[in-house]
Design an enzyme around this catalytic site. Structure first.
Site, PDB file in Angstrom:
ATOM      1  N   THR A 194       0.828  -1.205   0.000  1.00  0.00           N
ATOM      2  CA  THR A 194       0.000   0.000   0.000  1.00  0.00           C
ATOM      3  C   THR A 194       0.865   1.259   0.000  1.00  0.00           C
ATOM      4  OG1 THR A 194      -0.191   0.038   2.411  1.00  0.00           O
ATOM      5  CG2 THR A 194      -1.880  -1.173   1.198  1.00  0.00           C
ATOM      6  N   ASP A 195       0.254   2.356  -0.403  1.00  0.00           N
ATOM      7  CA  ASP A 195       0.963   3.634  -0.453  1.00  0.00           C
ATOM      8  C   ASP A 195       0.554   4.511   0.729  1.00  0.00           C
ATOM      9  OD1 ASP A 195      -1.559   4.635  -1.093  1.00  0.00           O
ATOM     10  OD2 ASP A 195      -1.084   4.921  -3.213  1.00  0.00           O
ATOM     11  N   GLN A 196       0.980   5.746   0.717  1.00  0.00           N
ATOM     12  CA  GLN A 196       0.693   6.665   1.809  1.00  0.00           C
ATOM     13  C   GLN A 196      -0.805   6.924   1.977  1.00  0.00           C
ATOM     14  OE1 GLN A 196       2.752  10.387   1.435  1.00  0.00           O
ATOM     15  NE2 GLN A 196       2.629  10.833   3.595  1.00  0.00           N
ATOM     16  N   VAL A 254      -3.927   2.713   0.038  1.00  0.00           N
ATOM     17  CA  VAL A 254      -4.453   1.846  -1.024  1.00  0.00           C
ATOM     18  C   VAL A 254      -3.287   1.150  -1.719  1.00  0.00           C
ATOM     19  CG1 VAL A 254      -6.506   3.288  -1.371  1.00  0.00           C
ATOM     20  CG2 VAL A 254      -4.497   3.658  -2.790  1.00  0.00           C
TER      21      VAL A 254
END
Length: 139
Positions: free
Chosen positions: A15-17, A20
């Site tokens: 996931t990213d910041q 998601v």
């Protein structure tokens, strides 16, 4: 057409910041889907590589519809979209746990000799794979 299915558990590292799945991770999941499809057809891509044949990506078209998040499960569906004995296009749908469409994609590949990247004709070099791909398109 034969459609292979593989469940993927979304890991935190994917996931990213924003929380998601980072967009490039879907490409990895597509590779997992291709490998599963090839195995479902009774073959092993690693064995082809031992023969000095690789299958680079020529093009990828991907459309993001709905985000997936850590802790969720994704279902990767993969099939042979187009095949002509030389080139193959794989189709993908990645679904949420609720069966909603998260991603659609198509990747195009060609088999080449590893040492010089010259294309090889699958139907001649691997007639069993060729027959299986033709049959999978028709199922």
């Amino acid at each position: 057409m034969l459609v292979s299915t593989k469940e993927i558990e979304v890991r935190y590292a994917e996931t990213d910041q924003m929380g998601v799945v980072y967009h490039a991770n879907y490409l990895i999941w597509m590779e997992v889907g291709r490998t599963t499809l090839i195995q479902d057809l009774g073959f092993n891509y690693a064995e082809m590589e031992k023969d000095g044949i690789i299958s680079p990506v020529m093009d990828i078209q991907i459309s993001y519809k709905k985000p997936l998040r850590y802790g969720e499960k994704a279902t990767v569906k993969t099939w042979i979209d187009e095949y002509d004995g030389l080139r193959v296009s794989y189709g993908y749908e990645i679904l949420t746990m609720d069966g909603e469409l998260a991603v659609t994609a198509v990747s195009k590949h060609v088999c080449v000799k590893k040492e010089n990247f010259r294309p090889v004709i699958i139907r001649k070099l691997y007639p069993d794979w060729h027959a299986a791909y033709e049959n999978a398109k028709k199922q």
